[in-house]
Design an enzyme around this catalytic site. Structure first.
Site, PDB file in Angstrom:
ATOM      1  N   ARG A  35      14.027   6.980  16.980  1.00 28.28           N
ATOM      2  CA  ARG A  35      13.048   6.224  16.182  1.00 28.28           C
ATOM      3  C   ARG A  35      12.925   4.779  16.635  1.00 28.28           C
ATOM      4  O   ARG A  35      12.058   4.041  16.164  1.00 28.28           O
ATOM      5  CB  ARG A  35      13.439   6.263  14.709  1.00 28.28           C
ATOM      6  CG  ARG A  35      13.242   7.621  14.082  1.00 28.28           C
ATOM      7  CD  ARG A  35      13.482   7.548  12.610  1.00 28.28           C
ATOM      8  NE  ARG A  35      12.486   6.737  11.944  1.00 28.28           N
ATOM      9  CZ  ARG A  35      11.545   7.205  11.141  1.00 28.28           C
ATOM     10  NH1 ARG A  35      11.480   8.478  10.893  1.00 28.28           N
ATOM     11  NH2 ARG A  35      10.683   6.399  10.575  1.00 28.28           N
TER      12      ARG A  35
ATOM     13  N   GLU B 164      -3.780  15.205  27.767  1.00 23.31           N
ATOM     14  CA  GLU B 164      -2.402  15.428  27.339  1.00 23.31           C
ATOM     15  C   GLU B 164      -1.441  15.376  28.540  1.00 23.31           C
ATOM     16  O   GLU B 164      -0.387  14.735  28.475  1.00 23.31           O
ATOM     17  CB  GLU B 164      -2.301  16.774  26.597  1.00 23.31           C
ATOM     18  CG  GLU B 164      -0.906  17.185  26.176  1.00 23.31           C
ATOM     19  CD  GLU B 164      -0.207  16.176  25.255  1.00 23.31           C
ATOM     20  OE1 GLU B 164      -0.861  15.263  24.736  1.00 23.31           O
ATOM     21  OE2 GLU B 164       1.021  16.306  25.111  1.00 23.31           O
TER      22      GLU B 164
ATOM     23  N   TRP C 284      12.914  -0.776  16.468  1.00 23.07           N
ATOM     24  CA  TRP C 284      11.789  -0.794  17.400  1.00 23.07           C
ATOM     25  C   TRP C 284      11.018  -2.067  17.032  1.00 23.07           C
ATOM     26  O   TRP C 284      10.412  -2.140  15.962  1.00 23.07           O
ATOM     27  CB  TRP C 284      10.925   0.450  17.212  1.00 23.07           C
ATOM     28  CG  TRP C 284       9.815   0.561  18.219  1.00 23.07           C
ATOM     29  CD1 TRP C 284       9.879   1.134  19.450  1.00 23.07           C
ATOM     30  CD2 TRP C 284       8.477   0.090  18.075  1.00 23.07           C
ATOM     31  NE1 TRP C 284       8.660   1.043  20.079  1.00 23.07           N
ATOM     32  CE2 TRP C 284       7.788   0.408  19.270  1.00 23.07           C
ATOM     33  CE3 TRP C 284       7.778  -0.587  17.064  1.00 23.07           C
ATOM     34  CZ2 TRP C 284       6.445   0.088  19.472  1.00 23.07           C
ATOM     35  CZ3 TRP C 284       6.432  -0.909  17.271  1.00 23.07           C
ATOM     36  CH2 TRP C 284       5.787  -0.574  18.465  1.00 23.07           C
TER      37      TRP C 284
ATOM     38  N   LYS D 281       9.586   7.392  18.169  1.00 27.06           N
ATOM     39  CA  LYS D 281       9.022   8.541  17.470  1.00 27.06           C
ATOM     40  C   LYS D 281       8.572   8.058  16.095  1.00 27.06           C
ATOM     41  O   LYS D 281       9.224   7.179  15.528  1.00 27.06           O
ATOM     42  CB  LYS D 281      10.136   9.583  17.318  1.00 27.06           C
ATOM     43  CG  LYS D 281       9.671  10.948  16.925  1.00 27.06           C
ATOM     44  CD  LYS D 281       9.472  11.806  18.137  1.00 27.06           C
ATOM     45  CE  LYS D 281       9.040  13.200  17.812  1.00 27.06           C
ATOM     46  NZ  LYS D 281       8.316  13.776  18.963  1.00 27.06           N
TER      47      LYS D 281
ATOM     48  N   GLU E 127       3.734   8.399  29.883  1.00 24.72           N
ATOM     49  CA  GLU E 127       4.602   7.823  28.853  1.00 24.72           C
ATOM     50  C   GLU E 127       6.075   7.943  29.207  1.00 24.72           C
ATOM     51  O   GLU E 127       6.879   7.127  28.793  1.00 24.72           O
ATOM     52  CB  GLU E 127       4.321   8.411  27.465  1.00 24.72           C
ATOM     53  CG  GLU E 127       4.800   9.816  27.231  1.00 24.72           C
ATOM     54  CD  GLU E 127       4.575  10.293  25.801  1.00 24.72           C
ATOM     55  OE1 GLU E 127       4.822   9.549  24.851  1.00 24.72           O
ATOM     56  OE2 GLU E 127       4.131  11.448  25.645  1.00 24.72           O
TER      57      GLU E 127
ATOM     58  N   GLY F 282       9.039  -0.861   8.696  1.00 26.50           N
ATOM     59  CA  GLY F 282       7.678  -1.146   8.236  1.00 26.50           C
ATOM     60  C   GLY F 282       7.249  -2.542   8.631  1.00 26.50           C
ATOM     61  O   GLY F 282       7.894  -3.200   9.460  1.00 26.50           O
TER      62      GLY F 282
ATOM     63  N   LYS G 201       1.471  12.622  28.869  1.00 31.38           N
ATOM     64  CA  LYS G 201       2.876  13.037  28.988  1.00 31.38           C
ATOM     65  C   LYS G 201       3.494  12.407  30.218  1.00 31.38           C
ATOM     66  O   LYS G 201       4.597  11.876  30.165  1.00 31.38           O
ATOM     67  CB  LYS G 201       2.931  14.563  29.059  1.00 31.38           C
ATOM     68  CG  LYS G 201       4.166  15.162  28.524  1.00 31.38           C
ATOM     69  CD  LYS G 201       4.065  15.624  27.096  1.00 31.38           C
ATOM     70  CE  LYS G 201       3.690  14.548  26.138  1.00 31.38           C
ATOM     71  NZ  LYS G 201       3.493  14.972  24.791  1.00 31.38           N
TER      72      LYS G 201
END
Ligand code: F6R
Length: 605
Positions: free
Chosen positions: A27, A478, A73, A600, A485, A100, A482
């Protein structure tokens, strides 16, 4: 985005917090920290991965059975130690972690600075801590409620408050937070995998819940300060899902889990050749359905684009596909005859969630295709179809996308049948074929060695193109996403017919072009497009169906994939694209599961 953990019980908190943070590292991974409450609150934080934090914790060894932790992050402030969480208030009243974005933090910061508060970081999070400190009246829950009333934006916060060393407090708005109930211990996490090894009994914290956790129980308060009931649900997810199980990377494991993800998603929707959705549309809705809007981000948006080709062709209903960050601000035209579909693995993506709320407010019927159980998008949609892909840990999505495609095939056939455009027999044949897709995905996975070999040819290239037509076009986007990234090779996906409207000028000697040609009706045109780029020096990797003739003469490398009917090909074609990105990244020596700058679950806009 960012991961939160918390613990209160009889055991030492630090090892549990570290283990939880490791499970949430997907995350966010630019810095991490913990705060443990014992004789005093000890805060330890480090820049970089969890291993750096672990080394410091092993050195300091904070003693205490209550604690909170965070993996970050960065949004506000560079990823360094001073901006890492937890943040403590100036008077030491509170130490907290936050996911947040607080939109009005500058205004509050200025106010507090005037009152003499001194800030040590550039974060919006520290503003929450100082605000809480300034409003503290000796009652932690009341102060949380007063603090929340001043905050604009989104937050999930876990905090330790001075004078309450045997408690942890949490509050949230538009960011996920769950509480795990163990035996004489409670856990907090922003995502279920962090607490799975300890308990499956969870309370999903709602917006504007204010929760006090003790080792022997929790009390949930509403925004009015009144106590609320807290229903503990058992989560149906295995610890296994959050382990690599012998694979080198989560992404590799998740690529190989795709046949199961697809099967587990579509088979509950098919019964005796007909389709049953897990929710009902309002009476007469499909008859009057005028338009479908599909709204999503990133790979989920590519699923939406694929669904457009299939739904429009099968069910003859116009489909508009939008990137959620655009849809929410473009004043979309919606009414009660519109169906809005939101596609999201996490079910928490900020822009997708805001688009869902906007669509509901404008009277459209909303449904979502979501992987994470009880997530906000799932809970707030009028209808939800879950993708049973299991926990997806790698930042780059694979198996969730595969399961989303499965739902789109089923939905398209359902709508076509309901509209009388597909008879019972054709529906039966179609659903039977859908159930054969997992075997074909397995066969497509056998192209792994071939794609690994091709990856050697592309790993040192600066730039690549993915071209295709029709239903292959969204897959080009896509495949390109992929690859770029995770391998950091610049690449672009294009409709093959669009290339000569400008982009072909970028093709030069050695430029790698992946050309997808699985639609028989468009193959001839694809071959012409391949010849055009080859004539300009491109190194062409073609992806075509088994048995395709004449392709080896025009391409440098060919990947053959199993055949299926046109609508179902995306589930098969996407496999070598994922493998190509995976192998290229491994060969380049990058961390496949945690690409730089990404995380994520994008819970900020
Ligand atoms: C790319 C990827 C992202 C997500 C996007 C939406 O590999 O994973 O592009 O698809 O961030 O996320 P969800 O599906 O959680 O809404």
């Amino acid at each position: 985005m960012c991961g939160i953990v918390g613990y209160i019980g009889e055991k030492q908190a630090a090892p549990i917090l570290i283990e939880g943070l490791r499970r949430l590292e997907y995350r966010g991974y630019d810095s991490a920290g913990i705060a443990v409450s014992g004789q005093k609150v000890t805060v330890i934080k480090e820049k970089g991965r969890i291993d750096n934090l672990k080394a410091e914790i092993d050195r300091v060894y904070p003693v205490g059975t209550v604690g909170i932790g965070h993996t970050r992050w960065a949004t506000h402030g560079i990823p360094d130690r001073s901006n890492a969480h937890p943040h403590s208030s100036m008077n030491g009243i509170v130490t907290l972690v936050h996911n947040g974005i607080i939109e009005n933090y500058i205004e509050i910061k200025n106010e507090l600075a005037e009152k003499g508060y001194v800030f040590k970081s550039e974060t919006d999070t520290e503003v929450i801590a100082q605000l809480f400190d300034s409003l503290f009246n000796g009652n932690a829950v009341e102060t949380m409620i007063k603090t929340a009333a001043r905050l604009e934006g989104s937050y999930a916060v876990a905090m330790l408050v001075k004078g309450f060393s045997d408690k942890v407090f949490t509050m949230k708005k538009d960011n996920p937070m769950i509480i795990g109930a163990g035996d004489g211990e409670y856990f907090i996490a922003s995502d279920i995998p962090a607490i799975l090894p300890y308990t499956k009994d969870c309370y999903i914290v709602k917006d504007n819940d204010f929760v006090e956790l003790r080792k022997d129980g929790i009390t949930v308060y509403g925004i009015d300060g009144e106590e609320k009931a807290a229903d503990i649900n058992s989560i149906n997810m295995s610890v296994d899902a959050a382990q690599k199980n012998g694979y080198d990377y989560f992404m590799e494991k998740e690529i190989y889990e795709q046949p199961k993800a697809f099967h587990d998603t579509v088979s509950p929707l098919i019964k005796d050749g007909s389709i049953t959705l897990p929710f009902e549309f309002p009476k007469g809705f499909i008859k009057n359905l005028s338009r479908i809007h599909i709204v999503a981000c990133g790979s989920a948006y590519h699923v939406g684009m694929t669904a457009k080709y299939i739904i429009e062709d099968m069910a003859r209903i116009p489909v508009i596909v939008d990137i959620a960050s655009e849809f929410r601000y473009r004043n979309p035209i919606l009414n009660e005859n519109d169906l809005c579909i939101f596609v999201s693995q996490s079910g928490e993506t900020a822009d997708t969630l805001a688009s869902l709320r906007e669509s509901k407010a404008r009277g459209a019927f909303t449904m979502s295709i979501v992987n994470v159980l009880y997530s906000t998008i799932a809970r707030e949609s009028d209808g939800v179809i879950y993708t049973n892909a299991g926990a997806e840990i790698a930042v780059a999505t694979t198996k969730a996308l595969m399961a989303q495609l499965g739902v789109c095939y089923i939905l398209a056939a359902f709508l076509a049948h309901e509209k009388g455009l597909m008879g019972d027999d054709i529906l039966r044949n179609f659903t039977e074929e859908v159930l054969t897709v997992p075997e074909k995905i397995k066969k497509a996975l056998c192209s792994s060695d071939n794609t690994k070999e091709i990856a050697r040819h592309i790993k040192d290239r600066q730039s690549m193109f993915f071209i295709g037509r029709g239903i292959d076009y969204p897959l080009c986007l896509e495949g390109s996403l992929k690859l770029k990234e995770i391998s950091y090779i610049h690449s672009e996906g294009y409709g093959a017919g669009e290339l000569k409207h400008g982009t072909i000028s970028l093709i030069e000697n050695g430029t790698a072009v992946v050309a997808i040609g699985t639609d028989d009706a468009l193959l001839g045109k694809m071959i012409s497009n391949i010849k055009e780029v080859r004539a300009r020096g491109a190194y062409v990797i073609a992806i075509v169906k088994e048995g395709t003739k004449g392709i080896e003469e025009v391409a440098d490398k060919v990947i053959y994939v199993p055949c299926a009917s046109r609508y179902l090909m995306p589930s098969i074609t996407v496999v070598p694209l994922q493998l190509l990105a995976y192998h290229t990244t491994v060969l380049k020596g990058f961390d496949v599961d945690k690409p730089r700058n990404l995380a994520k679950s994008v819970t900020v806009e």
